[in-house]
Design an enzyme around this catalytic site. Sequence first.
Site, PDB file in Angstrom:
ATOM      1  N   HIS A 424      -9.834  41.344 -14.044  1.00  0.00           N
ATOM      2  CA  HIS A 424      -8.459  41.735 -13.713  1.00  0.00           C
ATOM      3  C   HIS A 424      -7.818  42.480 -14.873  1.00  0.00           C
ATOM      4  O   HIS A 424      -7.175  43.517 -14.693  1.00  0.00           O
ATOM      5  CB  HIS A 424      -7.643  40.490 -13.358  1.00  0.00           C
ATOM      6  CG  HIS A 424      -6.199  40.768 -13.083  1.00  0.00           C
ATOM      7  ND1 HIS A 424      -5.231  40.691 -14.063  1.00  0.00           N
ATOM      8  CD2 HIS A 424      -5.563  41.145 -11.958  1.00  0.00           C
ATOM      9  CE1 HIS A 424      -4.056  40.992 -13.540  1.00  0.00           C
ATOM     10  NE2 HIS A 424      -4.231  41.263 -12.255  1.00  0.00           N
ATOM     11  N   CYS A 735     -17.039  52.672  -4.322  1.00  0.00           N
ATOM     12  CA  CYS A 735     -15.755  52.316  -4.919  1.00  0.00           C
ATOM     13  C   CYS A 735     -15.936  51.249  -5.994  1.00  0.00           C
ATOM     14  O   CYS A 735     -14.959  50.677  -6.468  1.00  0.00           O
ATOM     15  CB  CYS A 735     -14.763  51.843  -3.863  1.00  0.00           C
ATOM     16  SG  CYS A 735     -15.321  50.438  -2.893  1.00  0.00           S
TER      17      CYS A 735
END
Length: 783
Positions: A424, A735
């Site tokens: 993250h 992606c």
Amino acid sequence: MAVLWLDDVSADDLDTVGGKGASLGELTGAGLPVPPGFVVTAGTYRTFIEEAGIDEELFAAVDIDPEDSAELRAAEEAARELILGTELPESVREGILEAYRSMADGDEGAFVAVRSSATAEDLPDASFAGQQETFLNVREDALIERVKECWASLFSQRAIYYRQRQGFPHSEVDIAVVVQRMVDAEKSGVMFTSHPSTGEPEIIIEAAWGLGEAVVSGSVSPDNYVVDRETAAVEDVTVADKKILMEKDLETGETVERAVSDEKREERVLTDAEIERLVELGRRVEDHYGDPQDVEWAIHDGEVYMLQSRPITTISDSAGGTGTDPSSTERASVTNGGSDAETVAGATATGTDGGEGDDEVLFRGLGASPGIVSGEVRIVTKLDHLDQVKEGDLIVTEMTMPDMVPAMKRAVGIVTDEGGMTSHAAIVSRELGVPAVVGTGSATSALSDGQVVTIDGDKGTIRRGSAAERGEDEHEPVEAVRPETPVKPMTATEVKVNVSIPEAAERAAATGADGVGLLRIEHMVLSLGVTPEKFIADNGADAYVEELVEGIREVAEEFYPRPVRARTLDAPTDEFRELEGGETEPDEHNPMMGWRGIRRSLDKTDVFRQELTAFKRLYEMGYDNVELMLPLVNDADDVEAAKGHMEAVGIDPAKRRWGVMIETPASALAIEELAECGIDFASFGTNDLTQYTLAVDRNNSNVADRFDELHPTVLSLIGEVIETCRELDVDTSICGQAGSKPEMVDFLVEEGVTSISANIDAVRDVQHEVKRTEQKLILDDVR
């Protein structure tokens, strides 16, 4: 007078005929080849709403909170009902029809384009293009209704929202309607009379078969031609695979989308003579206006027509025509700031590594987001500590969570003990443009609050003291790693961008990417601080839907009409356990292989349907550029079950673009069955595909060195999926993190992937790498 002919209109008539009408009239007056037509004036619209007595009710209906989707939807419906439900005065109706009949082709009447022309669009300092309606191949029987629909489109949800954000009062914006003879285009496209980023004297032409709407909407990848404006020399040609075209159906007269024949899909659209003619017209248009122009054009029976011209609003004041296009030797690494992949995360420096000044290196980790910055350390071990983070501080934490994003935006840099390039902290830091070093091992215990250090997000180092004390310059990852403005890359393979948080949308759009290849909605959900189930229980399902709509819309608006591929919820249980209400989440030994993605969605169908409802509302609001993507599917059963839920909430899979992530060997091997379910695209999630193929937990430092997206078995699966999808006319994309690596880019382009989605800071370099590989393939083919 209800109408004005384009022959009688000039740029001085902006308030009367709107931006599009004024531009077309100016082009006509300059002797440029413009199809004949007339404008239903803005005064006609204003008189209509005032004399009918609906003006005050209309403006009151749209005086709403634009961030409230329910209010937006109600405002659009009220405005549309008022305008379409009010009769047009007979004199106005006859004035419009009489002008139309004078252009008629015999008894049947002419086919015309009916285009909105708002008085706040196509201005030198703002482009409102695409906010209102356009109708093609219209005849007399539908003309009046189409004019009124153009008026009503002044109050679409997108138009209300966007205009309010730009500070244009609704009551002060009028709308004219251009009615213009259709050009039955054999080929068409867009031309920038100067480079839209740097302002250099290069003419950029994009061309495709059929009507230009396919190019403008982004539904086809056009050919790209770069021409020196001074010498008219063609400097570069990229021939795209043009799968579809738009044209007039000879039987119905309606505009239809058709497949391009196999022999023309990869055929060059423009001849040298046509390019020469376009360049000549481009020079005349820019010379006439005195500013670079964005021109829509069409070719019919060998004649070139100018359909529209508006100022290019994306050239920065500082460009001045001096920008350069980096050569391959000048390209920075596309591996997230050029960090050394061989660096051992968490290793402390001992001063024996060699190199001047290494005794000042306190820690080494992974350079996760490029840039060199100095600041005071702010140790964050609890969420309560976030309020202590001030502008210019360096956040030092064990790992970041979605609810830390506001503090991360204030910080000048990020350092974490744990995490890798896909954590993250790494993803969000790159998107926010904040330098970051992750996986240091013990920074939270070894550094002190208030201590001044310098982090290098390229090399992955944390040094004692400030850069200024050593006479070094600080730099953040801004213009050096991305273009300033949205410019489509000149490649046949589309280059898109990954976005994790709505706050990064503006920076992501500025890369010039062809769209968003991955928008992760789990970050929007996790930032709520509570699990979806608890949020719905406390606030209601509609409030949950609104949260998702707002987040996705912010990105969809920033990119419109470029596609935004949004993935349904895919967060592991350990992340949900950290949230309020997460105490009931299962404690899984390896959450990455557990209850996540489509597995969780098909078990928690009540939450899944609220996500799908958010997509449905976005479609209703006019965001037809949003595409739906399902994560972690294994087989056709997963896809058919999800498809059933889509249909249950009112999404027609046949009318919306949707697809799946290929993240497991099972899904890769079952690609034919998945294609039979009706998917439009398959997108590789290389992080998961690699860990599931190689049995390597990407978050386990003991085996991290075995994690390799370029492993032959992983590439074999990817290659086989691309080959099958090409045969079945299903788009493919990547992606995952690996999409930013040059070796992976080269492999994918050679295999024929449709698009590559890269991290924000890597888009420019991936564009160049794609272009280099495509050119090499062309040269190899002719040698």
